[in-house]
Design a protein around this motif. Structure first.
Motif, PDB file in Angstrom:
ATOM      1  N   GLN A 100       0.732  -1.182   0.091  1.00  0.00           N
ATOM      2  CA  GLN A 100       0.048  -0.032  -0.076  1.00  0.00           C
ATOM      3  C   GLN A 100       0.914   1.341   0.096  1.00  0.00           C
ATOM      4  OE1 GLN A 100      -2.600   0.400   3.148  1.00  0.00           O
ATOM      5  NE2 GLN A 100      -3.869   1.853   2.369  1.00  0.00           N
ATOM      6  N   GLU A 101       1.882   1.164   0.899  1.00  0.00           N
ATOM      7  CA  GLU A 101       2.917   2.276   0.678  1.00  0.00           C
ATOM      8  C   GLU A 101       3.545   2.376  -0.616  1.00  0.00           C
ATOM      9  OE1 GLU A 101       5.482   1.493   3.888  1.00  0.00           O
ATOM     10  OE2 GLU A 101       4.278   2.041   5.614  1.00  0.00           O
ATOM     11  N   GLU A 102       3.959   1.184  -1.064  1.00  0.00           N
ATOM     12  CA  GLU A 102       4.312   1.589  -2.442  1.00  0.00           C
ATOM     13  C   GLU A 102       3.482   1.978  -3.501  1.00  0.00           C
ATOM     14  OE1 GLU A 102       6.088  -2.394  -3.215  1.00  0.00           O
ATOM     15  OE2 GLU A 102       7.836  -2.149  -1.984  1.00  0.00           O
ATOM     16  N   LEU A 103       2.354   1.596  -3.516  1.00  0.00           N
ATOM     17  CA  LEU A 103       1.446   2.313  -4.345  1.00  0.00           C
ATOM     18  C   LEU A 103       0.898   3.555  -4.153  1.00  0.00           C
ATOM     19  CD1 LEU A 103      -0.886   1.624  -6.373  1.00  0.00           C
ATOM     20  CD2 LEU A 103      -2.563   1.030  -4.603  1.00  0.00           C
TER      21      LEU A 103
ATOM     22  N   GLN B 190       1.752   6.465  -6.817  1.00  0.00           N
ATOM     23  CA  GLN B 190       0.568   7.398  -7.416  1.00  0.00           C
ATOM     24  C   GLN B 190       0.849   8.963  -7.088  1.00  0.00           C
ATOM     25  OE1 GLN B 190      -2.522   6.183  -4.828  1.00  0.00           O
ATOM     26  NE2 GLN B 190      -3.285   4.565  -6.393  1.00  0.00           N
ATOM     27  N   ALA B 191       1.774   9.217  -5.870  1.00  0.00           N
ATOM     28  CA  ALA B 191       2.269  10.455  -5.817  1.00  0.00           C
ATOM     29  C   ALA B 191       3.267  10.899  -6.765  1.00  0.00           C
ATOM     30  CB  ALA B 191       2.774  10.554  -4.102  1.00  0.00           C
ATOM     31  N   ALA B 192       4.293   9.735  -7.039  1.00  0.00           N
ATOM     32  CA  ALA B 192       4.973  10.166  -8.194  1.00  0.00           C
ATOM     33  C   ALA B 192       4.450  10.564  -9.529  1.00  0.00           C
ATOM     34  CB  ALA B 192       6.030   9.035  -8.473  1.00  0.00           C
ATOM     35  N   ALA B 193       3.519   9.778  -9.926  1.00  0.00           N
ATOM     36  CA  ALA B 193       2.541   9.907 -11.203  1.00  0.00           C
ATOM     37  C   ALA B 193       1.651  11.246 -10.845  1.00  0.00           C
ATOM     38  CB  ALA B 193       1.559   8.911 -11.387  1.00  0.00           C
TER      39      ALA B 193
END
Length: 424
Positions: A280-283, A287-290
């Motif tokens: 979840q943290e990686e997701l 998403q934040a990077a995107a």
């Protein structure tokens, strides 16, 4: 004997375990056929399909007995088989040897169901033990007296329970443990008989243990989670199933206790939750990077020329992100001109204006010029209020993106805005 016709109800508590056994029916039937052919060599000439109905029904009778109301059909089948063996003048040793072989087959399948975590496997194992006990009692009634029957039944019970991977104990409330299987001794120590089961329970679990016994006293069975202490001093988080049982010919009711270690299940669940949180943290990070990439896009439009169109609110944090993305793009692409278009920006305050000027200074240090396009009246006033010398900064301003792109492209052709070689 007639073929077993009983079918389990989907709502029966052992339905899933019954289905797990039937999923291995080919294994159970093939082994039964192999044993029968060893006794009757002339059957080797018959194909398997010709033997499945007759021998397969006997092999699967134990599985179907799990979901039958009682063992009446199973007992009748065992009695008929025993009578046929007596007619053929076969002794009890061969009959009991065959039952023992079938028991081992079922035990192997049951242990696999335990390992896969099939619901009802524990209760199904107990039901199977009762089924084999019923068959054993019926066979002994044909061959032996009552005392030998009781001894044989106890021996079958011990063999089946000793093979259980979970600790099992038979207790009397007043005399302690009467019998403990191998798994129980391995977990809690060798000197088990005579000890009170409560002596293995943690002090703060005594009340919960007492409530479990009260439930068995009222209803004949109970279940609860009890924390116990291993022989090596470690904790044993036990899922305890308890019920009252009476041995053949014994008027004293004993309490059957089946324990299952929840430690591996808890550890597996914790590992699963940790992995889920990590994913979840990686997701979220992805998403934040995107989102960051989408909020500050960088578009190459010609050799040595890049465009960064900005839309929406341009906060101080986003201005820092713009600066980072712009400088990275200039460096990687060797750009000579970077067009920053703020046509779609709602408002530009002094903090944002300072960010744009910082971008122009930093771009100049990298050998590039910044074209600021889409400037409206309020934005121009904010920039003028900063009293910045745009010429010294190398900042070029244009009212529209179209003007900025045209001017940059003319410069690329006439003034040599060719990309620098990238050496990074």
């Amino acid at each position: 004997m007639s073929a077993e016709t009983r079918r389990p109800s989907e709502e029966h508590p052992l339905a899933l375990f019954h289905a797990a056994l039937l999923a291995q029916k080919d294994v159970l039937i093939d082994r039964a056929i192999e044993r029968t052919r060893a006794f009757l060599p002339f059957l080797d000439e018959l194909p398997r399909d010709a033997l499945v109905d007759a021998i397969g029904a006997d092999a699967l009778a134990y599985a179907h007995a799990l979901v039958a109301p009682d063992f009446t059909d199973l007992r009748a089948r065992a009695r008929g088989w025993c009578e046929s063996q007596i007619t053929l003048d076969r002794g009890s040793a061969l009959v009991l040897q065959t039952v023992e072989a079938v028991r081992k087959d079922y035990l192997e399948v049951t242990l696999e169901a335990f390992a896969r975590g099939v619901p009802g496997a524990r209760e199904g194992a107990l039901r199977l033990m009762d089924a084999f006990g019923a068959v054993h009692a019926e066979l002994d009634a044909c061959y032996h007296g009552a005392s030998e029957q009781e001894v044989a039944g106890d021996r079958l019970f011990r063999k089946f329970v000793d093979a259980s991977p979970d600790p099992v104990a038979l207790t009397l409330r007043s005399e302690g443990v009467l019998y403990a299987n191998a798994a129980f001794k391995q977990t809690f120590g060798e000197n088990i008989p005579g000890r009170m089961l409560a002596s293995f329970v943690e002090d703060d679990q005594r009340e919960a243990f007492a409530r479990l016994h009260e439930s068995v006293d009222r209803t004949g069975r109970g279940r609860g989670e009890i924390r116990m202490r291993r022989a090596d001093g470690g904790l044993y988080n036990a899922d305890v199933t308890a019920f009252d049982a009476r041995a053949t010919g014994d008027r004293i009711t004993a309490r059957f206790m089946l324990l299952r270690d929840k430690g591996p299940l808890v550890a597996a669940e914790e590992a699963r939750m940790q992995l889920q949180m990590q994913l979840q943290e990686e997701l979220i990070a992805s998403q934040a990077a995107a989102i960051r990439a989408l909020s500050t896009p960088l578009l190459p439009i010609a050799p040595g020329v890049i465009v960064m169109p900005l839309v929406g609110a341009l906060s101080e944090q986003r201005a820092e992100q713009m600066l980072e993305t712009l400088l990275e793009g200039i460096s990687k692409r060797g750009a000579r001109v970077a067009i920053v278009d703020i046509t779609g920006v709602n408002d530009v305050d002094s903090h944002v204006a300072h960010g744009i000027l910082r971008a122009a200074r930093a771009a100049a240090l990298l050998g590039a010029r910044v074209f600021l396009t889409g400037i409206r009246g309020p934005v121009a006033q904010t920039l003028l209020a900063l009293d910045a010398n745009f010429g010294n900064l190398g900042l070029v301003t244009c009212s529209t993106l179209q003007d900025g792109v045209a001017r940059a492209l003319r410069g690329a052709e006439g003034q040599g805005y060719a990309p620098r070689r990238w050496t990074g």
